[in-house]
Scaffold this active site. Structure first.
Site, short mmCIF file in Angstrom:
data_model
loop_
_atom_site.label_atom_id
_atom_site.label_comp_id
_atom_site.label_asym_id
_atom_site.label_seq_id
_atom_site.Cartn_x
_atom_site.Cartn_y
_atom_site.Cartn_z
N GLU A 1 59.19 99.62 -20.46
CA GLU A 1 59.83 98.40 -20.97
C GLU A 1 61.27 98.27 -20.53
O GLU A 1 61.74 97.17 -20.23
CB GLU A 1 59.76 98.38 -22.50
CG GLU A 1 58.36 98.26 -23.08
CD GLU A 1 57.67 99.60 -23.31
OE1 GLU A 1 56.55 99.61 -23.86
OE2 GLU A 1 58.26 100.64 -22.91
N PHE B 1 52.78 101.47 -38.69
CA PHE B 1 52.72 102.05 -37.36
C PHE B 1 53.46 101.17 -36.36
O PHE B 1 53.22 99.97 -36.29
CB PHE B 1 51.26 102.23 -36.93
CG PHE B 1 51.10 102.78 -35.54
CD1 PHE B 1 51.45 104.08 -35.24
CD2 PHE B 1 50.59 101.97 -34.53
CE1 PHE B 1 51.31 104.58 -33.96
CE2 PHE B 1 50.44 102.47 -33.24
CZ PHE B 1 50.79 103.78 -32.95
N GLN B 2 54.37 101.75 -35.62
CA GLN B 2 55.19 101.08 -34.60
C GLN B 2 56.01 99.93 -35.19
O GLN B 2 56.27 98.93 -34.52
CB GLN B 2 54.34 100.60 -33.42
CG GLN B 2 53.77 101.77 -32.62
CD GLN B 2 53.20 101.36 -31.28
OE1 GLN B 2 52.74 100.23 -31.11
NE2 GLN B 2 53.20 102.28 -30.33
N LYS C 1 52.65 89.87 -35.50
CA LYS C 1 51.34 89.76 -34.87
C LYS C 1 50.48 88.70 -35.55
O LYS C 1 49.73 87.98 -34.88
CB LYS C 1 50.64 91.11 -34.90
CG LYS C 1 49.33 91.13 -34.10
CD LYS C 1 48.78 92.54 -33.98
CE LYS C 1 47.52 92.56 -33.11
NZ LYS C 1 46.97 93.93 -32.95
N MET D 1 79.74 110.70 -9.47
CA MET D 1 80.96 110.20 -10.10
C MET D 1 81.50 111.18 -11.13
O MET D 1 82.71 111.41 -11.21
CB MET D 1 80.70 108.84 -10.74
CG MET D 1 81.97 108.16 -11.25
SD MET D 1 83.16 107.82 -9.93
CE MET D 1 82.49 106.30 -9.26
#
Length: 577
Positions: free
Chosen positions: A58, A120-121, A170, A472
């Site tokens: 993602e 969940f999630q 959802k 760097m």
């Protein structure tokens, strides 16, 4: 499908299609399955629908949307699931926020009735993203979905652009659309253009003996690059283009000073050091540009569309809250002009060190790689970078010619930005070559997106400047922190001496072996360049390859980014060699 039977998922795709969204960069998951089901149904029917680009993570999808937004000037859109899908977007959201990129991040959320139950999630996406987004929404009622999506899309690109987050439950995606709630009534007083303030700034510009314009990324967001060129020539003023404004002026324009700041060009930093007036247009006073003593003994003027930037970091003597297109229109139609012949003559002498010459050695110099790439592409490629030394060398040695050809992470400095952003940049403009200049440390942070590249036959040309270091940080360690390399040497293994501080040019353990990636990602071509004698020929061959090409360039491990203004120092203390 009748309107009464439309689901929230169908409505979402209808709205995005109506808004002209061409691509969705994303990944799937349980909380967005209804959207993907609807997407697949439409693909099978041959209906118009945004193309879904399946990224491998993602965060990569979010950076791809950023790259798309930078190059196209349009809203880059990302779709991801709830929980870890949403939290993986936190970095690209913050990155887009720091660099004011028009982006829309759409995330799934658990059903509205489960919010607050630690389902969940489930994560509080709105709460997490509130401080790093321009605005965000949680949609728990399908009747709000239409106006929220349209408002979010508009908000992402209006005024000062930025990321907007829409978190959709959802059950909203599955619910039938039977009615729409009206948009919320919002009222914000627009700041009217103030001619008196504009006149005061033009007065100061014409009266100054050593004026400098500091042009920021707002020039590109306002599509005002041509107006800036006309303004610089009309008022005979030199222009520094900040990191996010590279490309607004053609490299060879006499007024162009290049990038200012910590690793800015010699003419840019000299001009800011000696200026009696600094006019900032569409940019903030970043701490790596507005170093210690930046405003001392100078008049400061600032034009910006965002009133919160005025006087935020540096106190101004003159200011104007306005869109840059309005300011340029006023200035160029005022009938006014200025002349600063002696100042521009001095600028011309300083420009002889833009870019700064570098010494040759037995090892490939990274500056030479970028100069040759610039020559071979006539300065016209879309240039994407990760974050690190390679990024600064790209700002210094690529001869930018146009706006929207520079794609890099500025304010947040996100390692791993380059590869996925290059994907989005190519989708935004596949007519020009997309050249990724990356470091071996930054490249590995989103190396999985090579899967997206080969799966979609994207002909990226990827050049990894490989010094086996997090370069760097290594440079800072050597210059300011005693030369300890324990955590910056990418060739180190458990067998190495933990106290090793050596810069051994022959130590080139390949973790990973970049050329071996052609066996991991089918249709990826790879090349390794180890000798300066073959550099131009091999770079040309890589650019000519018709498919995706990854080039592992072994550069001088000891090379530092110079010039440099160390933290806490002034422009007068710039290190030049």
């Amino acid at each position: 499908m009748t309107n009464s039977m439309r689901t929230g998922a169908a409505l979402l795709l209808d709205v995005l299609t109506d808004l002209g969204v061409d691509y969705l960069f994303g990944h799937t998951g349980g909380a967005v399955i209804p959207i993907h089901v609807e997407l697949n149904k439409r693909l099978r029917r041959g209906d118009a629908v945004p193309s879904f680009i399946l990224c491998r993570q993602e965060g990569g999808a979010g950076h791809a949307a950023e790259g798309y937004a930078r190059v196209s000037g349009r809203v880059g859109v990302t779709l991801a699931t709830s929980g870890p899908g949403a939290t993986n977007l936190a970095t690209p959201i913050a990155d887009a926020y720091k660099d004011s990129l028009p982006t829309l991040f759409i995330t799934g959320q658990v059903p509205s009735g489960a919010i607050g139950t630690d389902a969940f999630q489930e994560v509080d996406t709105v709460g997490i993203t509130r401080p790093i987004s321009k605005h965000n929404y949680l949609v728990k009622d399908v009747r709000d979905l239409d106006w929220v999506l349209r408002e979010a899309y508009a908000l992402a690109q209006e005024g000062r652009p930025g990321p907007v987050v829409v978190d959709i439950c959802k059950d909203v995606q599955l619910a039938p659309v039977t009615a729409h709630n009206p948009p919320r009534q919002r009222h914000r007083e627009l700041t009217p253009f103030d001619p008196a303030r504009a006149e005061a700034i033009l007065d100061a510009l014409t009266q100054a003996q050593r004026p400098v314009v500091k042009a920021g990324g707002g020039i590109i967001h306002a599509n005002a690059a041509a107006a800036l060129v006309a303004f610089a020539q009309r008022f005979d003023v030199p222009v520094t283009t900040t990191f996010n404004a590279l490309g607004t002026l053609p490299f060879d324009l006499p007024n162009n000073l290049g990038m200012p700041g910590m690793h800015g060009t010699i003419p840019a930093n000299y001009a800011l050091r000696d200026a009696d007036l600094i006019l900032t247009l569409g940019g903030r006073f970043d701490d790596r540009v507005a170093v210690r003593g930046f405003a001392s003994g100078k008049r400061i003027a600032h034009v910006d569309i965002d009133p919160s930037e005025i006087d935020k970091m540096i106190a101004t003597d003159l200011s104007l809250v306005a869109g840059l297109e309005d300011f340029f229109h006023y200035a160029l139609n005022s009938g006014r002009s200025a002349a600063h012949a002696d100042w521009l003559a001095q600028i011309g002498q300083w420009r002889e060190q833009m870019p700064k010459p570098y010494e040759l050695s037995d090892y490939i110099k990274p500056q030479a790689v970028i100069e040759i790439l610039s020559e071979l592409t006539s300065g016209d490629a879309t240039v994407v970078t990760g974050v690190g030394q390679h990024q600064m060398w790209a700002t210094q040695y690529y001869r930018f010619q146009r706006p929207r050809q520079w794609v890099s992470s500025g304010g947040l400095g996100t390692m791993g930005f380059g590869l996925p952003a290059a994907i989005g940049a190519w989708y935004a403009d596949p007519t020009r070559p997309v050249v990724l200049i990356d470091g071996d440390g930054s490249f590995q942070m989103n190396i999985q997106e090579l899967g997206t590249v080969v799966a979609n036959r994207i002909p990226l040309k990827m050049f990894v400047l490989n010094n086996s270091f997090l370069g760097m940080v290594r440079q800072w360690e050597d210059m300011m922190d005693g030369g300890h390399h324990y955590e910056t040497c990418l060739a180190r293994t458990s067998d190495c001496d933990a106290d090793c501080t050596a810069l051994d040019q022959t130590c080139r353990r390949q973790i990973p072996n970049l050329t071996g990636l052609k066996y991991v990602y089918p249709r990826l071509n790879t090349m390794r360049i180890k000798a300066s004698a073959n550099l131009r020929k091999q770079l040309a061959a890589a650019l000519a390859d018709p498919g995706p090409m990854l080039v592992d360039v072994w550069i001088d491990k000891a090379e530092n980014v110079i010039p440099m203004v160390r933290p806490g120092h002034t422009l007068a203390q710039m290190i030049e060699s």
